[in-house]
Design a protein around this motif. Structure first.
Motif: not given
Length: 514
Positions: A240-265
């Protein structure tokens, strides 16, 4: 008071009105067994903190119920505060006979009890008819405030009202809480003046009766706060990304690189603060590739990730090229790590020529029981602007700074160092005889193997003030020192949503982090 095992002389029990139990590591796993409870008829206020072995606060097993004349348990208790009891699993236990217990309790505060799954059984909750204030924070496995018990005989539970005098409810940083109570029970909302729910990502709604009361009597509600609510949710609420620039990452079980790739640049350019929580299988947080994409991040908080072994894993040697300095996360100023039981490294594969962490000014590490040191000499020398270092409740930390090779020289000076409850700490580092802390100001407590421990110096001067020490403000303990404090969130709105569920309407104001 590390060697205290029992503190219940019988001749004192009937006389005690106020009691503070503090820093007793070896205290019995049952704080108040039934034979002690019966003698504490005058106890009005109780505070328990930093007692690592306590599993049960009040055990009712063995209390005899006489026909027509049942024992009344703790009839005078009005205020109960439980702080940082890591093994606590029950506040009240074994009250199967439903003996009246703590019926005059008006205020309950629970902070940092990381093994507690619920606050009350349903039968105990029904007894607390005078309870006015509930404040719960940083209880990582807590799933509900009230837990449903097995039915007795043909007992049917429908629309049972609990806590009819409740006026204040505060729930902070409870990543696994899903509900306040079972469906057959509800909270009374007539006297509600204040509700604060902050970072409870799995709780979707308040009880319907409480919601309706707030809608009908909104003019009586003084303040309602929900953080982590009106946000842009990505990928089934794991991001979840707020309009104030706070990114919450909750409950991710994938390997590090896999969920990093899911985030939009494009989204990552907007991130000013990132909070990673409850990612049970995550092994590391920030890879070298993600490091190059978080250009504007100022704060990072990681907690309740049970498998996490390292935070920054820079295998590809980023941050070393001066020419690329402008494209790296040189803005990071605050790093907070809590409740990471398998963490062994904060930084790994870091070059001494890196620029990535040159603006880091505050580092806090708490409840990381597998960590043996905080940083190497080479990493410490990279942190040229580190001003505040806090290390608390880490069982295996032996030194703060360690040496990787004999040629390294530690030359860093910090403004303020706070060390608390580090039972294995022998030196600041890197050598065993390096007990002097290179800081302008220091505070060292509950570090029995460290020669700079200040407990003995202050033990005779420490006097509890029973008029003020029980006035615990959970906002000061948890919120004012938390992630959002340095970001100016003071927005008011007239519609409050959590997920897609509308809770309040009309004139009820809510502070929401956008």
């Amino acid at each position: 008071m590390d060697n205290v095992i029992e503190i219940w002389p019988r001749e004192l029990q009937p006389k005690v009105r106020y009691m503070i139990i503090w820093q007793c590591r070896k205290l019995s796993n049952i704080l108040f067994p039934s034979n002690v409870i019966k003698g504490m008829q005058s106890l009005e206020r109780l505070m328990v903190g930093w007692c690592q072995s306590v599993e049960v606060a009040f055990d009712h097993e063995g209390i005899i119920v006489r026909e027509g004349n049942p024992d009344i348990v703790l009839p005078s208790l009005t205020k109960l505060v439980l702080r940082y009891l890591p093994k606590l699993t029950h506040v009240w236990k074994n009250n199967l006979l439903r003996i009246p217990s703590s019926q005059n309790l008006t205020s309950l505060t629970v902070v940092g009890c990381s093994s507690l799954r619920y606050m009350f059984s349903s039968s105990q909750a029904k007894l607390l008819v005078k309870l006015q204030e509930i404040a719960v924070a940083e209880c990582g496995v807590l799933e509900a405030i009230v837990n449903e018990e097995p039915k007795v005989d043909d007992e049917v539970a429908t629309n049972i009202i609990m806590f009819p005098q409740l006026n204040s409810l505060k729930l902070y940083h409870l990543p696994n809480i899903k509900s306040l109570c079972p469906q057959a029970y509800t909270f009374e909302g007539s006297f509600i003046e204040e509700i604060k729910v902050i970072n409870c990502p799995n709780m979707r709604a308040l009880p319907s009766a409480l919601q309706c009361m707030l809608e009908l009597q909104e003019s009586n509600v003084r303040e309602v706060e929900f953080f982590n609510s009106a946000q842009h949710h990505l990928l089934d609420r794991k991001f979840s990304l707020s309009t104030r620039g706070i990114l919450n990452v909750t409950g991710i079980d994938e390997p590090t690189e896999k969920w990093h790739n899911q985030l939009e640049v494009g989204c990552l350019d907007k991130v000013r603060f990132m909070r990673v929580q409850c990612c049970g299988k995550l092994l590391s947080v920030v890879s070298s590739k993600l490091m190059q994409r978080l250009h504007n991040i100022q704060g990072l908080k990681v907690w309740w990730c049970d498998s996490l072994e390292m935070i920054f894993d820079l295998q590809e040697g980023v941050c070393a090229d001066v020419a690329e300095k402008e494209t790296l996360i040189t803005q990071l100023s605050t790093l907070t790590l809590k409740y990471l039981p398998k963490l062994t490294h904060i930084w790994k594969n870091i070059s001494q020529q890196t620029h990535c962490f040159e603006n880091l000014s505050s580092l806090g590490v708490q409840h990381c029981d597998n960590l043996r040191y905080i940083f190497t000499i080479s990493m410490a020398n990279v942190l040229v602007n580190l001003q505040n270092l806090t290390v608390e409740h880490c069982e295996k930390v032996e030194k703060i700074v360690t040496r990787e090779n004999e040629e390294e020289i530690f030359s860093q000076e910090i403004d303020y160092v706070y060390l608390l409850n580090l039972p294995s700490l022998v030196c600041f580092g890197p050598d065993v005889n390096n007990t002097e802390i290179p800081a302008r100001r220091t505070d060292v407590r509950l570090c029995p193997k460290f020669s700079g421990n200040e407990d003995e110096i202050d033990s005779e001067e420490r006097v509890f003030d029973f008029d003020t020490d029980f006035d615990i403000d959970v906002d000061e303990l948890v919120v004012d020192d938390d992630d959002f404090a340095e970001y100016n969130f003071d927005e008011r709105c007239q519609v409050l949503t959590i997920a897609d569920y509308q809770l309040f309407r009309g004139k009820v104001y809510a502070y929401i982090s956008y």
